[in-house]
Design an enzyme around this catalytic site. Structure first.
Site, mmCIF file in Angstrom:
data_model
loop_
_atom_site.group_PDB
_atom_site.id
_atom_site.type_symbol
_atom_site.label_atom_id
_atom_site.label_comp_id
_atom_site.label_asym_id
_atom_site.label_seq_id
_atom_site.Cartn_x
_atom_site.Cartn_y
_atom_site.Cartn_z
ATOM 1 N N LYS A 66 0.809 -1.231 0.000
ATOM 2 C CA LYS A 66 0.000 0.000 0.000
ATOM 3 C C LYS A 66 0.844 1.284 0.000
ATOM 4 O O LYS A 66 0.490 2.249 -0.670
ATOM 5 C CB LYS A 66 -0.928 0.024 1.207
ATOM 6 C CG LYS A 66 -2.104 -0.929 1.120
ATOM 7 C CD LYS A 66 -2.927 -0.743 2.386
ATOM 8 C CE LYS A 66 -4.229 -1.472 2.335
ATOM 9 N NZ LYS A 66 -5.130 -1.028 3.417
ATOM 10 N N ASP A 115 -9.994 3.718 2.588
ATOM 11 C CA ASP A 115 -10.134 3.171 3.947
ATOM 12 C C ASP A 115 -10.906 4.116 4.867
ATOM 13 O O ASP A 115 -11.764 3.682 5.638
ATOM 14 C CB ASP A 115 -8.754 2.882 4.556
ATOM 15 C CG ASP A 115 -8.151 1.593 4.028
ATOM 16 O OD1 ASP A 115 -8.909 0.736 3.539
ATOM 17 O OD2 ASP A 115 -6.919 1.447 4.100
#
Ligand code: ATR
Length: 279
Positions: A71, A108
């Site tokens: 990520k 997120d």
């Protein structure tokens, strides 16, 4: 499953990637909406990440999700980095344009907030205060989303205080760092407590946090979803606090990618949750 020669293709890049629930999740939506498309697991070693990103547009991918451990590294390979990925310091969603450019974003924080709104009576976070445990990429995304939603004050506590301080310096003056040894005191008068660490996950020790000072009307959220009810959530539920498990955040964070790649705004439903849980 419907796949013709015109199928849209997306997937998830990770190493290993076998733990990822995303293929099941997106596969459920592809079936539900009868979409001509596929969502595949893409195991990519860290040393091959650059080549993998270069290849995606050439292979005709509409985009990908990025999971552990890529990520943060993915940021460097994007042609365009959206504000949410910049603030989180990590990319979890990549959309590939017709001319082959990679746009990286991070859903997120969006997933966290949408799940909170969908599962609790928290109508507005404006002016409220929260305590966030942890200072990794997930904590960054959650803190940025909470600030955007109007939370007035965040107390941030992390085992490594310097990491919490860096996060606070990056995201602005509404974050106060509380020393790890004083964490129980950070809970008084807050409306929301969020665990973003890996503590409480199967195979890890539980989060050691005394909830005595936590107001009884505070909401307690954990981003861990294996197990669904972490020891923190069990403790909080027994005290009468409203609890929010981590699975809902996983389901909601997937929505922006699916919409961008397949052109349908997908819904998070009990049937989706059951399908992902059964996987
Ligand atoms: P992510 O990017 O997914 O949030 P991460 O960067 O590995 O993952 O962050 C994990 C978080 O869990 C960190 O806040 C970490 O604390 P440190 O910054 O001190 O490493 C926290 N964490 C992991 N194991 C822990 C433990 N045994 N005790 C306390 N905190 C822990």
């Amino acid at each position: 499953m419907k796949i013709t020669s015109k199928a849209r293709i997306a997937g998830v890049i990770g190493w290993p990637v076998s733990h990822s629930r995303s293929p099941r999740l997106h596969g459920f939506w592809l079936d539900q909406y009868d979409i001509d498309g596929a969502y595949v697991p893409l195991p990519v070693r860290p040393e091959h990440l650059r080549d993998a990103f270069r290849a995606l547009p050439k292979l005709g991918f509409a985009g990908v999700n990025i999971t552990v451990p890529h990520k943060e590294a993915a940021l460097a390979f994007m042609d365009q980095v959206e504000n949410d990925a910049d603030r989180a310091g990590a990319v979890n969603t990549v959309v590939i344009s017709a001319d082959g450019r990679l746009a990286g974003s991070n859903s997120d924080g969006f997933g966290f907030l949408e799940n909170l709104r969908a599962t609790t009576r928290v109508a507005s976070l404006r002016g409220g205060s929260a305590c966030v445990i942890g200072a990794g990429g997930a904590a960054r995304a959650v803190c940025a989303a909470l600030l955007d939603a109007g939370v007035g004050a965040i107390r941030l506590t992390n085992r490594t205080t310097a990491r919490a301080q860096t996060l606070a310096d990056d995201l602005g003056p509404h974050i106060e760092v509380v020393d790890w040894v004083r964490r129980r005191g950070a809970l008084c008068e807050i409306g929301l407590l969020v665990n973003t660490t890996t503590l409480g996950m199967t195979g890890n020790p539980p989060l050691d946090l005394n909830l005595e000072a936590l107001p009884s009307d505070a909401v307690v959220a954990d981003i861990v979803y294996t197990p669904l009810e972490t020891p923190l959530l069990t403790d909080a539920r027994r005290r009468g606090n409203t609890v929010v498990d981590g699975l809902g955040m996983l389901l909601h964070q997937a929505r922006p990618g699916f919409r961008a790649w397949f052109g349908v705004e997908p819904e998070v439903t009990p049937a989706l949750r059951a399908a992902v849980l059964a996987d």
